[in-house]
Design a protein around this motif. Structure first.
Motif, mmCIF file in Angstrom:
data_model
loop_
_atom_site.group_PDB
_atom_site.id
_atom_site.type_symbol
_atom_site.label_atom_id
_atom_site.label_comp_id
_atom_site.label_asym_id
_atom_site.label_seq_id
_atom_site.Cartn_x
_atom_site.Cartn_y
_atom_site.Cartn_z
ATOM 1 N N GLU A 1 20.828 -5.960 -6.105
ATOM 2 C CA GLU A 1 19.746 -6.869 -6.465
ATOM 3 C C GLU A 1 18.639 -6.067 -7.142
ATOM 4 O OE1 GLU A 1 18.325 -10.382 -5.899
ATOM 5 O OE2 GLU A 1 20.364 -10.315 -6.662
ATOM 6 N N ALA A 2 18.490 -6.252 -8.447
ATOM 7 C CA ALA A 2 17.545 -5.472 -9.239
ATOM 8 C C ALA A 2 16.235 -6.247 -9.383
ATOM 9 C CB ALA A 2 18.127 -5.172 -10.615
ATOM 10 N N HIS A 3 15.146 -5.627 -8.911
ATOM 11 C CA HIS A 3 13.816 -6.244 -8.946
ATOM 12 C C HIS A 3 12.781 -5.201 -9.345
ATOM 13 C CE1 HIS A 3 14.831 -10.032 -6.708
ATOM 14 N NE2 HIS A 3 15.841 -9.275 -6.321
ATOM 15 N N SER A 4 11.609 -5.691 -9.770
ATOM 16 C CA SER A 4 10.471 -4.797 -9.969
ATOM 17 C C SER A 4 9.193 -5.574 -9.705
ATOM 18 C CB SER A 4 10.461 -4.201 -11.376
ATOM 19 O OG SER A 4 10.127 -5.193 -12.344
ATOM 20 N N ILE A 5 8.120 -4.837 -9.417
ATOM 21 C CA ILE A 5 6.849 -5.450 -9.061
ATOM 22 C C ILE A 5 5.727 -4.464 -9.398
ATOM 23 C CG2 ILE A 5 6.869 -4.543 -6.690
ATOM 24 C CD1 ILE A 5 5.701 -7.266 -5.767
ATOM 25 N N ALA A 6 4.539 -5.001 -9.654
ATOM 26 C CA ALA A 6 3.387 -4.131 -9.857
ATOM 27 C C ALA A 6 3.193 -3.232 -8.645
ATOM 28 C CB ALA A 6 2.134 -4.971 -10.098
ATOM 29 N N SER A 7 2.771 -2.019 -8.886
ATOM 30 C CA SER A 7 2.698 -1.039 -7.797
ATOM 31 C C SER A 7 1.581 -1.332 -6.803
ATOM 32 C CB SER A 7 2.511 0.368 -8.374
ATOM 33 O OG SER A 7 1.341 0.420 -9.183
ATOM 34 N N VAL A 8 0.607 -2.140 -7.213
ATOM 35 C CA VAL A 8 -0.505 -2.511 -6.327
ATOM 36 C C VAL A 8 -0.667 -4.030 -6.362
ATOM 37 C CG1 VAL A 8 -2.974 -2.278 -5.843
ATOM 38 C CG2 VAL A 8 -1.686 -0.315 -6.718
ATOM 39 N N VAL A 9 -0.382 -4.680 -5.254
ATOM 40 C CA VAL A 9 -0.549 -6.137 -5.117
ATOM 41 C C VAL A 9 -1.204 -6.388 -3.759
ATOM 42 C CG1 VAL A 9 0.545 -8.409 -5.223
ATOM 43 C CG2 VAL A 9 1.561 -6.501 -6.479
ATOM 44 N N PRO A 10 -2.523 -6.399 -3.700
ATOM 45 C CA PRO A 10 -3.213 -6.490 -2.405
ATOM 46 C C PRO A 10 -2.822 -7.699 -1.569
ATOM 47 C CG PRO A 10 -4.746 -5.911 -4.158
ATOM 48 C CD PRO A 10 -3.449 -6.249 -4.828
ATOM 49 N N ARG A 11 -2.382 -8.763 -2.221
ATOM 50 C CA ARG A 11 -1.977 -9.958 -1.472
ATOM 51 C C ARG A 11 -0.845 -9.665 -0.493
ATOM 52 N NH1 ARG A 11 -0.142 -15.856 -3.978
ATOM 53 N NH2 ARG A 11 0.580 -16.760 -1.994
ATOM 54 N N PHE A 12 0.043 -8.773 -0.867
ATOM 55 C CA PHE A 12 1.253 -8.556 -0.082
ATOM 56 C C PHE A 12 1.301 -7.242 0.680
ATOM 57 C CE2 PHE A 12 3.096 -11.162 -3.751
ATOM 58 C CZ PHE A 12 2.919 -12.361 -3.084
ATOM 59 N N PHE A 13 0.557 -6.242 0.230
ATOM 60 C CA PHE A 13 0.624 -4.937 0.900
ATOM 61 C C PHE A 13 -0.614 -4.129 0.582
ATOM 62 C CE2 PHE A 13 3.261 -4.962 -2.960
ATOM 63 C CZ PHE A 13 2.646 -4.012 -3.737
ATOM 64 N N GLU A 14 -0.914 -3.192 1.451
ATOM 65 C CA GLU A 14 -2.077 -2.324 1.256
ATOM 66 C C GLU A 14 -1.701 -1.121 0.393
ATOM 67 O OE1 GLU A 14 -3.706 -1.141 4.967
ATOM 68 O OE2 GLU A 14 -4.101 -3.190 5.654
ATOM 69 N N GLY A 15 -2.641 -0.690 -0.434
ATOM 70 C CA GLY A 15 -2.435 0.524 -1.210
ATOM 71 C C GLY A 15 -1.337 0.381 -2.240
ATOM 72 N N LYS A 16 -0.757 1.516 -2.613
ATOM 73 C CA LYS A 16 0.301 1.553 -3.623
ATOM 74 C C LYS A 16 1.664 1.608 -2.955
ATOM 75 C CE LYS A 16 2.050 4.258 -7.546
ATOM 76 N NZ LYS A 16 3.443 4.284 -7.038
ATOM 77 N N LEU A 17 2.585 0.848 -3.499
ATOM 78 C CA LEU A 17 3.956 0.862 -3.005
ATOM 79 C C LEU A 17 4.645 2.189 -3.321
ATOM 80 C CD1 LEU A 17 5.602 -2.527 -4.039
ATOM 81 C CD2 LEU A 17 5.443 -1.638 -1.716
ATOM 82 N N PRO A 18 5.647 2.590 -2.513
ATOM 83 C CA PRO A 18 6.545 3.652 -2.957
ATOM 84 C C PRO A 18 7.228 3.244 -4.269
ATOM 85 C CG PRO A 18 6.841 3.204 -0.618
ATOM 86 C CD PRO A 18 5.952 2.126 -1.148
ATOM 87 N N ASP A 19 7.701 4.210 -5.019
ATOM 88 C CA ASP A 19 8.308 3.918 -6.316
ATOM 89 C C ASP A 19 9.589 3.098 -6.190
ATOM 90 O OD1 ASP A 19 6.370 5.460 -7.758
ATOM 91 O OD2 ASP A 19 7.434 7.274 -7.142
ATOM 92 N N LEU A 20 10.426 3.460 -5.235
ATOM 93 C CA LEU A 20 11.741 2.827 -5.060
ATOM 94 C C LEU A 20 11.829 2.282 -3.641
ATOM 95 C CD1 LEU A 20 13.916 5.633 -6.723
ATOM 96 C CD2 LEU A 20 12.923 3.623 -7.846
#
Length: 262
Positions: free
Chosen positions: A145-164
Motif C-alpha cells: 500500500e503506497a501512500h505519502s503525506i506532508a511531514s507535519v500535520v498537527p491535526r493528526f500528530f505532533e512534530g515531524k513524522l519519520p520519513d518512512l
C-alpha cells in the motif's frame, strides 16, 4: 475507467488509493475553493514508483480524488484509530480543517451510498480480483500500500513524522519475517528515519486484505512527502530528492517480491 491498472507477473501488487486527482463535475460544483487545490493528494507516487513496470509488478492507482471518496476507509465509515481525529469515508474537511463543501452542500447518506457504488466499489473489485489471480499463480502475494503525506500535520500528530512509516496492523496483516526484511533495508543506508506501526498502522486496505493465513501479506508505507517533493503548492516533484529514496524503495519491493516467490 475508475482507476489505472497494469497486470504484472510477479507476486507483488502495489496499490495507490490516494493518488487520484479527478473530481466529477457534479461533485466539483459543490466544493469550496480549497477542494479544488486537492492538497491532501498522495502526489506523484506513480512517478516515484516508476520502476515497477520493469520489475514486473502489478499496479493499481486511483483516478478519483480522495475528496470524492476515500478508498482506504471501510464502507461502514468506522474510525480506524478509535479516539483519534481522522477524516472519513467522504471527507467534509481537509487535513488542515478547512471545510471542503459550500454551506449546506456536504454529501448526505444517499449520496455517500451512491459514491460507494460508483467510485469505491470498482477499485476494490479490481484489487480483490488481482490478488486472487496472483494467489492462484504463486500461492503467496505481497500487497504493498503506497501512500505519502506532508511531514507535519498537527491535526493528526505532533512534530515531524519519520520519513518512512510502515504499517502492518500491529503485525496482523503481514508475516513478521517480511516486515523485518523490508525495514532492515529501509534503515540500511541511514538516510531515512523509520517507524513501524507507529502513528500509521495501515488503513482499511491493509487491514482488510492482509490475511497471512490465506497467503496475502499486506504492508502500508506512508512516506513523508519531504523525501521526494515540495510540500507546498504547487506540490512539485523533486527529482533530486527522489533519486535518493527510489533505490531504497526498489530494494524493499524487490525483497518483498523475492520473499513471496515459492
Amino acid at each position: 475507467m475508475d482507476y489505472r491498472f497494469k497486470q504484472g507477473s510477479i507476486p507483488l501488487l502495489v496499490s495507490m488509493p490516494h493518488v487520484g486527482t479527478d473530481i466529477p463535475d457534479d461533485i466539483a460544483a459543490t466544493l469550496a475553493p480549497c477542494g479544488q487545490v486537492k492538497a491532501d493528494t498522495d502526489w506523484h507516487l506513480e512517478q516515484l514508483y516508476g520502476f515497477l513496470d520493469e520489475m514486473g509488478a502489478s499496479t493499481l492507482a486511483a483516478r478519483w480524488s480522495r475528496y470524492v471518496i476515500d478508498l482506504n476507509r471501510p464502507p461502514e465509515n468506522t474510525n480506524l484509530y478509535p479516539g483519534q481525529d481522522t477524516t472519513g469515508l467522504c471527507p467534509v474537511d481537509t487535513f488542515g480543517r478547512e471545510q471542503l463543501y459550500q454551506p449546506g452542500r456536504a454529501p448526505g447518506d444517499a449520496e455517500v451510498r451512491r459514491r460507494l457504488a460508483a467510485y469505491w466499489r470498482p477499485y476494490h473489485d479490481r484489487l480483490r480480483g488481482e490478488l486472487d489471480r496472483l494467489l492462484a499463480l504463486h500461492g503467496r502475494v505481497v500487497l504493498w500500500e503506497a501512500h505519502s503525506i506532508a511531514s507535519v500535520v498537527p491535526r493528526f500528530f505532533e512534530g515531524k513524522l519519520p520519513d518512512l512509516n510502515f504499517g502492518t496492523a500491529d503485525g496482523a496483516s503481514c508475516d513478521a519475517g517480511l516486515t523485518e526484511r523490508i525495514t532492515e533495508l529501509a534503515r540500511a543506508d541511514g538516510k531515512f528515519t523509520v517507524a513501524v506501526n507507529g502513528r500509521f498502522k495501515g488503513g482499511h486496505i491493509t487491514r482488510h486484505y492482509g490475511q497471512p493465513g490465506r497467503g496475502v501479506h499486506a504492508v502500508q508505507l506512508e512516506m513523508c512527502q519531504s523525501t521526494y517533493m515540495d510540500e507546498t503548492f504547487p506540490f512539485d516533484y523533486r527529482p533530486d530528492l527522489a533519486l535518493l529514496v527510489q533505490p531504497v524503495l526498489r530494494r524493499m519491493l524487490q525483497a518483498a517480491a523475492d520473499w513471496a516467490r515459492p
